[in-house]
Write an enzyme that holds these catalytic residues in place. Structure first.
Site, PDB file in Angstrom:
ATOM      1  N   GLU A  70       0.760  -0.936  -0.456  1.00  0.00           N
ATOM      2  CA  GLU A  70      -0.029  -0.077  -0.138  1.00  0.00           C
ATOM      3  C   GLU A  70       1.196   1.104   0.217  1.00  0.00           C
ATOM      4  O   GLU A  70       0.249   2.285   0.601  1.00  0.00           O
ATOM      5  CB  GLU A  70      -0.664  -0.686   1.463  1.00  0.00           C
ATOM      6  CG  GLU A  70      -2.160   1.123   0.998  1.00  0.00           C
ATOM      7  CD  GLU A  70      -3.404   0.353  -0.014  1.00  0.00           C
ATOM      8  OE1 GLU A  70      -3.231  -0.669  -0.329  1.00  0.00           O
ATOM      9  OE2 GLU A  70      -3.509   1.854  -0.946  1.00  0.00           O
ATOM     10  N   GLY A  71       2.395   0.871  -0.538  1.00  0.00           N
ATOM     11  CA  GLY A  71       3.210   2.234  -0.828  1.00  0.00           C
ATOM     12  C   GLY A  71       4.295   2.151   0.782  1.00  0.00           C
ATOM     13  O   GLY A  71       3.477   2.422   1.929  1.00  0.00           O
TER      14      GLY A  71
END
Lengths: 251, 598
Positions: free
Chosen positions: B444-445
């Site tokens: 998610e980053g």
């Protein structure tokens, strides 16, 4: 991430060799005095070598894995195994918490701070020898200040511990980590000195030595500030740890 | 190993007593239609039963068993199929979904609590409903009416699950260079071809259909992130009457061997001219993702808290039962061979640090959820209120993601350490939580990317304006409570910590004006500093709610809150001093090395 790993790995190697040197002197020192001094320093350094190096070693292993992004999580790349394998280091052969009690409780406080002085004396000598070295200033100044603070904090913790035995356990892990960073500062300053001298002499391995000086600088500016938090935390006292009744933990 | 218990007492405390969520819900008409305090409480109660009773007991075995891949088919661990049916029966996937298409319309402040319970109980399983909810968000926000009507109802119910297909072997953080292609057909659909990796639950046996949201490039698309489109690609085609048709031409090539979340299938997905439809506009794929991204970031932060809570429950139980050595002040239980290790200051240090992060983190995730709710549901007329909420969301979501996962992992590591050697042994459950939690700092980053987003895009990019929104909220709290006796020991250090953060913020903004490396050099330490300070703010708000009740409280719940706050301020918040100094040292020492010198 990479520089933190480098500072940890290379600093750790230096600490291990320093500790091993004391072990050798203990066994094979020529005089009784030499052997005795080595024994005291060895006693002082071993809990630091064990606990500090395994704690920051684990942090470094995790950073190495993080560099790989998602691939770091995948078994085939080997990075996550390294993290899992490194984890036991903080537990066996006496947990970090136990090493910390040994350092502060037994080694430092039970000798009335003499075993610490055995080390800080060496640091002090090194700082004096290099006091006029302009190139070494970014290292010597903070190191000398830290060395003094180390002694002051030790005395303060010692005094609170006389009034309340639980203060030792409350301060110990922060004290151990602080000590580890301080030892590293001394070793990185020594390595920077060696590297600077080699560069001044002229060397075929210029990159190697330049990198040493730069990594030392990174350590001093980016990692050493962690001592500040540990200094505050270790003086926070035992009350906040012990006030909470058992039942409140269960909620 | 302790049986996971959903931390309902604390969730109710945070929702009702710290943040007065019912008042918030009442102020948002669309939300008030769906929820009131009684409904919310019933939902929490039921969620507690399912997560503790159904999901948690499966987690340990699923970690040992993992998923199996055979010829493109993926089998989930024992019990997962049945557990998934329980989720479907309760409509839990649609808890926060659009009521127009069968969702329940619950606010994020409430949904966040359910999410934490689910992730704490069984993260590997929990990823399936989580990704489905995320896919629904993107479709609901950007899909055509036709797409929404066709797919959302079954996704909200969970009869069809969702997956997000973004990453490729050579493109993770940098999605601008993806190679998956989408060729247009005459009927408005597209044929999608390419390979995606790390697709969580991209293939499994728990639902009759899987709806993939895939990032791809259309012919002639501009290079880089501005050329990305988002397409909906179902595993099975869906007929107009809603029945399932042919298998689409996508398949799972293999599943990964991972450090953790082993009960989940992490898939290589091969798309071979698979039929799909645009979600949102051509080349606006990343825009479509952003809507959902803030929810996902908070969701991942919540995973960190969930795992940490589970670890804390285990560690607490162990510390009370394991006897070893004597208390420094003398035997506390002389009739036993030794004292419970809870007597030792260092064990308390670990448990209290965990408590500080978990309970403060729960408050912070709820605080961020509030802004998401206001930004989504505020009345059209309340322009200022919505804008302020949007600003808070933009500023705080990267902090929620990175800080709560970093501290969540720290907490899990400590929870493992409390168990000594047994912490390294699988059956006790602690080392699994460390392994499971570790991924939350990556996907998610990565947390490094979150830090760049916070420092670069949000703080420097707005020249500090977004930061001022948060600063104002804290300053108002300090001012409004300055005569509050119980809060006095906290307001001063909170103000000092906040001043430190503000000074550093200003410092970096200035440095960034002529040093392109300033942002990246400061970012990670800055996010840490921000998060620690924000949690300090949360603990002050917790004290405000708990102090009036601490005197009469015999359970220790409220007095425990006060003592944990004290610990957080004395022992944890000082880390900000070190971080500020490191940031001020600038980028020079970080950027000096040449490649060879590494």
């Amino acid at each position: 991430m990479l520089l933190t790993q480098k500072a940890v790995a290379e600093g750790a190697r230096a600490l291990i060799y320093l500790t091993a040197q004391k072990a050798d002197l203990l066994q094979r020192g020529k005089t009784e005095e030499e052997r005795k001094e080595a024994d005291e320093l060895l006693g002082f350094l071993t809990p630091i070598a064990k606990a500090f190096l395994t704690e920051i070693g684990y942090e470094a292993a995790n950073l190495g894995m993080q560099v790989f992004g998602g691939h770091g999580y995948i078994s085939e790349w080997g990075m996550e195994q390294n993290v899992r394998d490194a984890r036991i280091g903080m537990i066996y052969e006496g947990t970090t918490g136990i090493q910390a009690l040994d350092l502060l409780g037994r080694k430092v406080l039970m000798t009335q701070g003499e075993s610490l002085k055995g080390f800080t004396k060496q640091v002090h000598t090194f700082c004096k020898e290099n006091a006029d070295n302009e190139q070494m200033k970014p290292f010597i100044e903070p190191l000398a200040e830290l060395n003094k603070e180390w002694g002051d904090l030790t005395m303060k913790v010692g005094m609170t511990a006389m009034k309340n035995r639980e203060e030792v356990g409350a301060a110990s892990v922060d004290y151990l980590m602080y000590s580890g960073y301080a030892v590293f500062a001394y070793l990185w300053a020594r390595m920077a000195k060696v590297a600077q001298d080699k560069l001044a002499e002229g060397t075929s391995e210029e990159l190697f030595y330049t990198a040493k000086v730069q990594t030392a600088r990174f350590y001093f500016t980016r990692m050493l500030p962690r001592t500040k938090a540990h200094a505050v935390s270790m003086m926070a006292g035992a009350d906040t740890l012990l006030d909470m009744p058992e039942e409140a933990f269960a909620l | 190993m302790a049986d996971y218990q959903a931390p309902l007492r604390d969730m109710r405390f945070v929702l009702n007593e710290v943040f007065d969520a019912p008042a918030l819900w009442a102020s948002l008409p669309k939300v008030a239609e769906s929820v009131d305090p009684e409904t919310a409480d019933a939902i929490l109660e039921e969620a507690g039963k399912i997560t503790s009773g159904v999901l948690a007991p499966l987690s340990r075995e699923a970690d040992e068993q993992g998923c199996k891949w055979s010829d493109g088919e993926v089998t989930s661990p024992d019990g997962f199929k049945e557990a998934y049916q329980t989720i479907v029966e309760g409509g839990w996937n649609g808890l926060g979904g659009n009521t127009e298409f069968g969702g329940m319309g619950m606010p994020k402040t409430l949904v966040a609590q359910f999410e934490e319970m689910m992730q704490g109980a069984n993260m590997a399983f929990g990823l399936a409903p989580m990704l489905t909810a995320g896919a629904c968000l993107a479709v609901d926000a950007h899909g055509s009416q036709e797409l929404k009507e066709k797919y959302l109802p079954n996704m909200y119910s969970g009869v069809w699950s969702g997956a997000m297909d973004l990453t490729e072997p050579h493109a993770g953080t940098d999605l601008g260079i993806i190679r998956t292609k989408a060729e247009p057909n005459d009927d408005g659909s597209f044929n999608v071809t390419g390979t995606k990796i790390f697709i969580t639950w991209g293939e499994h046996d728990m639902a009759e259909n899987i709806i993939h949201l895939v990032l791809a490039k259309l012919p002639g698309a501009p290079k880089g992130p501005k050329g990305i489109s988002l397409l909906l690609v179902p595993k099975f085609m869906v007929n107009d009457d809603g029945s399932l048709g042919e298998r689409n031409s996508l398949s799972c090539g293999s599943i990964e061997k991972k450090m953790g979340i082993k009960g989940s299938a992490t898939c290589v997905m091969n798309f071979d001219g698979a039929k799909g439809w645009l979600v949102g506009e051509e080349n606006k794929g990343l825009n479509a993702m952003f809507t959902m991204m803030n929810y996902e970031r908070l969701g991942v932060g919540i995973q960190g808290i969930g795992a940490a809570e589970a670890s804390l429950q285990n560690a607490r139980e162990y510390a009370m039962e394991r006897i070893q050595s004597r208390a420094p002040t003398g035997a506390q239980q002389p009739e036993k061979a030794a004292d419970p290790i809870l007597v030792h200051p260092d064990v308390r240090r670990m448990l209290l640090t965990m408590k500080g992060y978990v309970e403060g983190g729960r408050a912070f995730s709820t605080y961020v959820a509030q802004w998401l709710d206001i930004s989504k549901y505020a009345d059209a007329a309340e322009e200022d209120r919505r804008k302020r909420a949007e600003g808070m969301v933009a500023l705080l979501t990267p902090v929620a993601k990175a800080f709560l996962t970093d501290r969540g992992l720290d907490a899990c590591i400590m929870g493992q350490q409390v168990l000594g050697g047994h912490g390294f042994i699988r059956e006790w459950g602690q080392e699994q939580l460390v392994r499971d939690c570790r991924i939350t700092q990556i996907y998610e980053g990565t947390n490094g990317i979150q830090a760049l987003d916070l420092m670069g895009r949000k703080v420097v990019g707005s020249q500090g304006k977004l930061f001022e929104l948060f600063a104002e909220d804290v300053a108002t709290f300090i001012e409004e409570n300055s005569s509050e006796e119980s809060l006095r020991p906290y307001l001063e250090p909170l103000a000092a910590a906040f001043e430190r953060l503000s000074d550093v913020t200003e410092h970096v903004i200035k440095q960034a004006s002529d040093n392109p490396n300033a942002i990246g050099a400061a970012s990670v330490d800055y996010l840490d500093l921000f998060g620690l300070t924000a949690l300090g703010y949360m603990w002050a708000r917790i004290v405000k709610a708990a102090a009036p009740k601490a005197g009469d409280d015999t359970s220790g719940f409220y007095s425990g809150k006060l003592k944990t706050a004290r610990f957080y301020y004395d022992r944890v918040l000082p880390k900000t001093v070190s971080l500020a100094e490191g940031i001020r040292s600038g980028s020079e020492s970080m950027m000096a090395h040449t490649a060879e010198e590494f």
